[in-house]
Design an enzyme around this catalytic site. Structure first.
Site, PDB file in Angstrom:
ATOM      1  N   ARG A 170     -17.046  21.078 -15.413  1.00 39.34           N
ATOM      2  CA  ARG A 170     -18.480  20.989 -15.136  1.00 39.34           C
ATOM      3  C   ARG A 170     -19.374  21.939 -15.924  1.00 39.34           C
ATOM      4  O   ARG A 170     -20.493  21.538 -16.280  1.00 39.34           O
ATOM      5  CB  ARG A 170     -18.710  21.131 -13.619  1.00 39.34           C
TER       6      ARG A 170
ATOM      7  N   THR B 184      -7.042  26.429  -7.714  1.00 37.66           N
ATOM      8  CA  THR B 184      -8.067  27.474  -7.862  1.00 37.66           C
ATOM      9  C   THR B 184      -9.205  27.334  -6.847  1.00 37.66           C
ATOM     10  O   THR B 184     -10.073  28.201  -6.763  1.00 37.66           O
ATOM     11  CB  THR B 184      -8.646  27.464  -9.292  1.00 37.66           C
TER      12      THR B 184
ATOM     13  N   ASP C 176      -3.467  15.129 -16.194  1.00 34.88           N
ATOM     14  CA  ASP C 176      -3.401  16.019 -15.023  1.00 34.88           C
ATOM     15  C   ASP C 176      -3.351  15.187 -13.741  1.00 34.88           C
ATOM     16  O   ASP C 176      -4.341  15.070 -13.026  1.00 34.88           O
ATOM     17  CB  ASP C 176      -4.636  16.932 -15.033  1.00 34.88           C
TER      18      ASP C 176
ATOM     19  N   ASP D 136       6.011  14.381  -5.058  1.00 38.36           N
ATOM     20  CA  ASP D 136       6.663  13.348  -4.247  1.00 38.36           C
ATOM     21  C   ASP D 136       8.147  13.696  -4.235  1.00 38.36           C
ATOM     22  O   ASP D 136       8.550  14.755  -4.729  1.00 38.36           O
ATOM     23  CB  ASP D 136       6.380  11.961  -4.869  1.00 38.36           C
TER      24      ASP D 136
HETATM   25  O1  C5P Z   1     -15.343  21.439 -13.376  1.00 43.54           O
HETATM   26  P1  C5P Z   1     -14.291  22.500 -13.379  1.00 43.54           P
HETATM   27  O2  C5P Z   1     -14.397  23.442 -14.561  1.00 43.54           O
HETATM   28  O3  C5P Z   1     -14.171  23.226 -12.053  1.00 43.54           O
HETATM   29  O4  C5P Z   1     -12.941  21.669 -13.582  1.00 43.54           O
HETATM   30  C1  C5P Z   1     -11.673  22.235 -13.462  1.00 43.54           C
HETATM   31  C2  C5P Z   1     -10.645  21.177 -13.698  1.00 43.54           C
HETATM   32  O5  C5P Z   1      -9.343  21.743 -13.577  1.00 43.54           O
HETATM   33  C3  C5P Z   1     -10.707  20.004 -12.718  1.00 43.54           C
HETATM   34  O6  C5P Z   1     -10.421  18.830 -13.458  1.00 43.54           O
HETATM   35  C4  C5P Z   1      -9.582  20.278 -11.736  1.00 43.54           C
HETATM   36  O7  C5P Z   1      -8.989  19.081 -11.262  1.00 43.54           O
HETATM   37  C5  C5P Z   1      -8.588  21.067 -12.585  1.00 43.54           C
HETATM   38  N1  C5P Z   1      -7.726  22.001 -11.858  1.00 43.54           N
HETATM   39  C6  C5P Z   1      -8.213  23.044 -11.103  1.00 43.54           C
HETATM   40  N2  C5P Z   1      -7.360  23.893 -10.450  1.00 43.54           N
HETATM   41  C7  C5P Z   1      -6.044  23.731 -10.548  1.00 43.54           C
HETATM   42  C8  C5P Z   1      -5.539  22.695 -11.322  1.00 43.54           C
HETATM   43  C9  C5P Z   1      -6.416  21.846 -11.983  1.00 43.54           C
HETATM   44  O8  C5P Z   1      -9.431  23.221 -11.031  1.00 43.54           O
HETATM   45  N3  C5P Z   1      -5.213  24.588  -9.962  1.00 43.54           N
END
Ligand code: C5P
Length: 231
Positions: free
Chosen positions: A210, A118, A63, A68
């Site tokens: 998390r 998100t 991810d 770019d």
């Molecule tokens: O800890 P948590 O459950 O919030 O992690 C969500 C993961 O999803 C993180 O690694 C974040 O970088 C990724 N992510 C996100 N929203 C997006 C794309 C990726 O939270 N639109």
């Protein structure tokens, strides 16, 4: 909708930790089959960790949210192509030429478009980013553009998954971060739903960080997420 997957296969654990050792410690403690490597871990551990996870028969979501000019993103995708990862992300805001160049370069890994993060609220989208289009409409536009460019799916909030499923059809992958069991800490996430709600809205895969990795016992938390997805 990706068919014939059980909750175990649909749960992607986000390894948002600062070292390969911390990531592998989590992998040793969890029965998960699919892991996400984001910017922090990739910068700290590099491609060697991808190879290690692949040796352990894990699926890997890289991810890096590429964004770019088309030539630069395509060149990065040609490097990623040799990593043998399963999912890769690019930002929809890079535009159709960038998405097409990325898709042509990536070959086997499935390329997913990041629609609207998100962590972004509708007010932030309009007031800070000056995007006047309603958030749901804007996210759907980016996903449709990506589908037209040949991408395999989208990263979206679970709150937008049902509308995207209707608009994009059954075969476009929908991967949803922003998963929070009821009553848990949102952190920086804003457009969240519970694991059961995300599945009910039509998400193929749930990305959870998390709530599992920062839990006192990650294995117990992972088991709770699986139970919630089944429920
Ligand atoms: O800890 P948590 O459950 O919030 O992690 C969500 C993961 O999803 C993180 O690694 C974040 O970088 C990724 N992510 C996100 N929203 C997006 C794309 C990726 O939270 N639109």
């Amino acid at each position: 909708m990706e068919r014939n997957l059980n909750p175990h296969d649909r749960l992607i654990v986000a390894l948002d930790v600062p070292s390969a050792a911390a990531a592998l410690d989590l992998c040793d403690r969890l029965p998960a089959t699919f892991y996400k490597i984001g910017l922090e871990l990739y910068l700290a551990a590099g491609a060697g960790l991808i190879a290690t996870l692949k040796q352990r028969q894990k699926r890997v979501f890289l991810d890096l949210k590429l964004h770019d000019i088309p030539n630069t993103v395509a060149a990065a995708c040609r490097v990623i192509r040799d990593y043998d990862v399963d999912f890769v992300t690019v930002h929809g805001a890079g535009g159709a030429a960038m998405l097409t160049a990325a898709q042509e370069a990536i070959a086997a890994p499935r390329l997913l478009v990041v629609t609207v993060l998100t962590s972004i609220t509708p007010a932030q989208l309009s007031e800070q980013l000056h995007i006047a289009t309603p958030l749901g409409t804007y996210g759907q536009h980016l996903a449709e553009m990506a589908q037209n460019c040949g991408l395999a799916g989208a990263i979206c909030s679970p709150q937008e998954a049902a509308a995207l499923r209707r608009a994009l059809g059954p075969d476009f992958l929908l991967v949803t971060p922003g998963i929070r069991p009821a009553g848990t800490d949102l952190g920086d996430q804003r457009r969240t739903l519970t694991p059961a709600e995300a599945i009910a809205q039509g998400a193929d895969y749930l990305v959870i960080g998390r709530p599992i990795t920062a839990a006192p016992d990650p294995l117990v938390a992972w088991e709770e997420m699986i139970a919630a997805m089944e429920g």
